[in-house]
Design a protein around this motif. Structure first.
Motif, mmCIF file in Angstrom:
data_model
loop_
_atom_site.group_PDB
_atom_site.id
_atom_site.type_symbol
_atom_site.label_atom_id
_atom_site.label_comp_id
_atom_site.label_asym_id
_atom_site.label_seq_id
_atom_site.Cartn_x
_atom_site.Cartn_y
_atom_site.Cartn_z
ATOM 1 N N GLU A 86 0.847 -1.213 0.000
ATOM 2 C CA GLU A 86 0.000 0.000 0.000
ATOM 3 C C GLU A 86 0.878 1.258 0.000
ATOM 4 O O GLU A 86 0.637 2.213 -0.730
ATOM 5 N N MET A 87 1.928 1.212 0.817
ATOM 6 C CA MET A 87 2.834 2.360 0.896
ATOM 7 C C MET A 87 3.583 2.548 -0.426
ATOM 8 O O MET A 87 3.784 3.661 -0.888
ATOM 9 N N LYS A 88 3.971 1.414 -1.012
ATOM 10 C CA LYS A 88 4.702 1.481 -2.291
ATOM 11 C C LYS A 88 3.831 2.162 -3.349
ATOM 12 O O LYS A 88 4.304 3.000 -4.114
ATOM 13 N N ALA A 89 2.546 1.814 -3.323
ATOM 14 C CA ALA A 89 1.616 2.418 -4.287
ATOM 15 C C ALA A 89 1.517 3.926 -4.078
ATOM 16 O O ALA A 89 1.210 4.675 -5.005
ATOM 17 N N LYS A 90 1.774 4.355 -2.859
ATOM 18 C CA LYS A 90 1.733 5.804 -2.562
ATOM 19 C C LYS A 90 3.099 6.462 -2.757
ATOM 20 O O LYS A 90 3.283 7.638 -2.437
ATOM 21 N N GLY A 91 4.090 5.657 -3.170
ATOM 22 C CA GLY A 91 5.406 6.228 -3.465
ATOM 23 C C GLY A 91 6.424 6.120 -2.340
ATOM 24 O O GLY A 91 7.489 6.727 -2.400
ATOM 25 N N TYR A 92 6.101 5.338 -1.302
ATOM 26 C CA TYR A 92 7.028 5.184 -0.182
ATOM 27 C C TYR A 92 7.734 3.828 -0.242
ATOM 28 O O TYR A 92 7.082 2.790 -0.162
ATOM 29 N N GLY A 93 9.048 3.858 -0.375
ATOM 30 C CA GLY A 93 9.810 2.608 -0.425
ATOM 31 C C GLY A 93 10.511 2.357 0.895
ATOM 32 O O GLY A 93 11.716 2.580 1.033
ATOM 33 N N PHE A 94 9.770 1.899 1.881
ATOM 34 C CA PHE A 94 10.361 1.685 3.206
ATOM 35 C C PHE A 94 11.137 0.376 3.254
ATOM 36 O O PHE A 94 10.682 -0.641 2.724
ATOM 37 N N ALA A 95 12.283 0.411 3.949
ATOM 38 C CA ALA A 95 12.910 -0.845 4.359
ATOM 39 C C ALA A 95 12.174 -1.280 5.630
ATOM 40 O O ALA A 95 11.818 -0.422 6.446
ATOM 41 N N ALA A 96 11.938 -2.580 5.778
ATOM 42 C CA ALA A 96 11.131 -3.031 6.929
ATOM 43 C C ALA A 96 11.711 -4.310 7.512
ATOM 44 O O ALA A 96 12.136 -5.202 6.769
ATOM 45 N N TYR A 97 11.727 -4.381 8.834
ATOM 46 C CA TYR A 97 12.284 -5.546 9.540
ATOM 47 C C TYR A 97 11.346 -5.968 10.667
ATOM 48 O O TYR A 97 10.886 -5.102 11.429
ATOM 49 N N PRO A 98 11.114 -7.282 10.817
ATOM 50 C CA PRO A 98 10.356 -7.738 11.976
ATOM 51 C C PRO A 98 11.272 -7.708 13.196
ATOM 52 O O PRO A 98 12.336 -8.338 13.183
ATOM 53 N N VAL A 99 10.905 -6.949 14.199
ATOM 54 C CA VAL A 99 11.753 -6.846 15.395
ATOM 55 C C VAL A 99 10.866 -6.977 16.634
ATOM 56 O O VAL A 99 9.887 -6.236 16.772
ATOM 57 N N ASP A 100 11.246 -7.900 17.502
ATOM 58 C CA ASP A 100 10.590 -7.960 18.807
ATOM 59 C C ASP A 100 11.345 -7.004 19.719
ATOM 60 O O ASP A 100 12.404 -7.348 20.257
ATOM 61 N N VAL A 101 10.793 -5.805 19.887
ATOM 62 C CA VAL A 101 11.526 -4.770 20.634
ATOM 63 C C VAL A 101 11.677 -5.124 22.106
ATOM 64 O O VAL A 101 12.488 -4.520 22.814
ATOM 65 N N ALA A 102 10.913 -6.100 22.568
ATOM 66 C CA ALA A 102 11.031 -6.544 23.964
ATOM 67 C C ALA A 102 12.217 -7.496 24.163
ATOM 68 O O ALA A 102 12.545 -7.850 25.288
ATOM 69 N N ASP A 103 12.845 -7.896 23.064
ATOM 70 C CA ASP A 103 13.898 -8.924 23.106
ATOM 71 C C ASP A 103 15.232 -8.300 22.690
ATOM 72 O O ASP A 103 15.423 -7.942 21.520
ATOM 73 N N PHE A 104 16.141 -8.192 23.651
ATOM 74 C CA PHE A 104 17.419 -7.510 23.394
ATOM 75 C C PHE A 104 18.184 -8.156 22.236
ATOM 76 O O PHE A 104 18.699 -7.465 21.355
ATOM 77 N N ASP A 105 18.263 -9.476 22.233
ATOM 78 C CA ASP A 105 19.074 -10.155 21.212
ATOM 79 C C ASP A 105 18.480 -9.969 19.817
ATOM 80 O O ASP A 105 19.215 -9.821 18.836
ATOM 81 N N ASP A 106 17.157 -9.961 19.740
ATOM 82 C CA ASP A 106 16.523 -9.740 18.435
ATOM 83 C C ASP A 106 16.826 -8.318 17.944
ATOM 84 O O ASP A 106 17.149 -8.109 16.767
ATOM 85 N N CYS A 107 16.760 -7.354 18.860
ATOM 86 C CA CYS A 107 17.086 -5.965 18.477
ATOM 87 C C CYS A 107 18.534 -5.889 17.982
ATOM 88 O O CYS A 107 18.820 -5.246 16.962
ATOM 89 N N ALA A 108 19.444 -6.555 18.710
ATOM 90 C CA ALA A 108 20.865 -6.503 18.328
ATOM 91 C C ALA A 108 21.058 -7.085 16.926
ATOM 92 O O ALA A 108 21.725 -6.476 16.065
ATOM 93 N N ALA A 109 20.451 -8.224 16.673
ATOM 94 C CA ALA A 109 20.631 -8.889 15.376
ATOM 95 C C ALA A 109 20.021 -8.066 14.238
ATOM 96 O O ALA A 109 20.650 -7.867 13.182
ATOM 97 N N LYS A 110 18.815 -7.565 14.449
ATOM 98 C CA LYS A 110 18.125 -6.864 13.356
ATOM 99 C C LYS A 110 18.755 -5.494 13.080
ATOM 100 O O LYS A 110 18.861 -5.072 11.927
ATOM 101 N N VAL A 111 19.186 -4.801 14.148
ATOM 102 C CA VAL A 111 19.794 -3.487 13.905
ATOM 103 C C VAL A 111 21.156 -3.669 13.207
ATOM 104 O O VAL A 111 21.515 -2.875 12.329
#
Ligand code: CAA
Length: 247
Positions: free
Chosen positions: A47-72
């Motif tokens: 939907e965003m792409k159709a509006k001209g927004y090309g976001f990079a997106a990552y699934p991140v469990d912000v409650a989980d330190f190790d997941d944040c470290a890996a994804k960032v």
């Protein structure tokens, strides 16, 4: 100037979508994170792409330190070093204290408060070393004044500002600002989920401008805090609540 890179946690949500799109409009390269349990992320991106927004997106469990470290770390490799972090992801588990379980308490503390540590920890050394950065922590009017049915949420949101003030002191000399914003009741799903009668009789009656706030109004404040002109604003807690509470 090279394009600055901004990460918005919960960047597809009620407030998050407005923040992400406004930041992209303002010229930032925007990376959004979404909850790993979000099954609608693909359609949102389309939907965003159709509006001209090309976001990079990552699934991140912000409650989980190790997941944040890996994804960032992955974002750093894919997109580049992060200049701006908007800690926006948050949940509610509203109920009176009498009914609240330890699990309801922990879920809100981990997602709303621990997340600020988990995400900021991944980016702060880089911002400090490069001599420029912005961290914006999204708190709430209810962290300032308390709210019926929100002992967990109010505690987490109040904690955010303690985190902001202490960190702002430590990194000010590196040209990194750290601020809290405290929105009031904004017209998002989180607020419209409140029972109608409670919203009408207990909440709207407190809001002096006589309406809910708009997500774009909150996003506009964040754009300001990211700007060069906001370099002298740090350790602040900026209310944006339609006169509901003056702190
Ligand atoms: N102030 C005063 N009294 C309140 C109240 C309030 N805000 N909310 C509920 N009450 C009262 C009710 O009127 C009721 O009183 P009576 O027994 O005399 O009728 C009593 O408390 C119990 O209320 P409920 O029957 O609704 O109890 P419940 O357990 O089913 O639900 C609740 C309680 C979950 C707190 C529900 O009332 C509710 O959802 N309230 C809104 C909570 C809220 O403001 N959440 C904010 C979400 S948005 C957000 O968090 C974003 C942000 O940052 C601002």
């Amino acid at each position: 100037m090279t394009q600055r890179i901004a990460v918005v946690t919960g960047g597809m949500g009620g407030l998050g979508e407005s923040i992400s799109t406004k930041m992209a409009d303002a010229g930032y390269k925007v990376v959004v994170t979404y909850s790993p349990s979000n099954t609608k992320y693909r359609s949102w991106l389309d939907e965003m792409k159709a509006k001209g927004y090309g976001f990079a997106a990552y699934p991140v469990d912000v409650a989980d330190f190790d997941d944040c470290a890996a994804k960032v770390a992955q974002m750093g490799k894919d997109v580049g070093p992060i200049d701006i972090l908007v800690n926006n992801a948050g949940i509610t588990r509203d109920m009176t204290f009498k009914k609240m379980s330890k699990e309801d308490w922990d879920a809100v503390m981990h997602t709303n408060l621990d997340s600020c540590f988990n995400m900021t920890k991944q980016v702060m050394d880089g911002m400090s070393a490069r001599g420029w950065g912005r961290v914006i922590n999204v708190s709430s009017v209810n962290g300032q004044k308390g709210a019926f049915g929100q002992t967990n949420y109010s505690a987490a949101k109040a904690g955010i500002h303690g985190f902001t003030k202490a960190l702002a002191l430590e990194v000010a000399r590196r040209n990194v600002t750290v601020n809290t914003i405290s929105p009031g009741y904004i017209g998002t799903k989180m607020v419209t989920a409140i029972p109608r009668e409670i919203l009408d009789t207990k909440i709207l009656t407190q809001i002096q401008v006589n309406r809910l706030g708009k997500p774009d109004e909150v996003a506009g404040l964040i754009i300001y805090l990211c700007s060069e002109e906001a370099a002298f604003v740090t350790g602040a807690n900026i209310s944006i609540n339609g006169g509901q509470h003056m702190y």
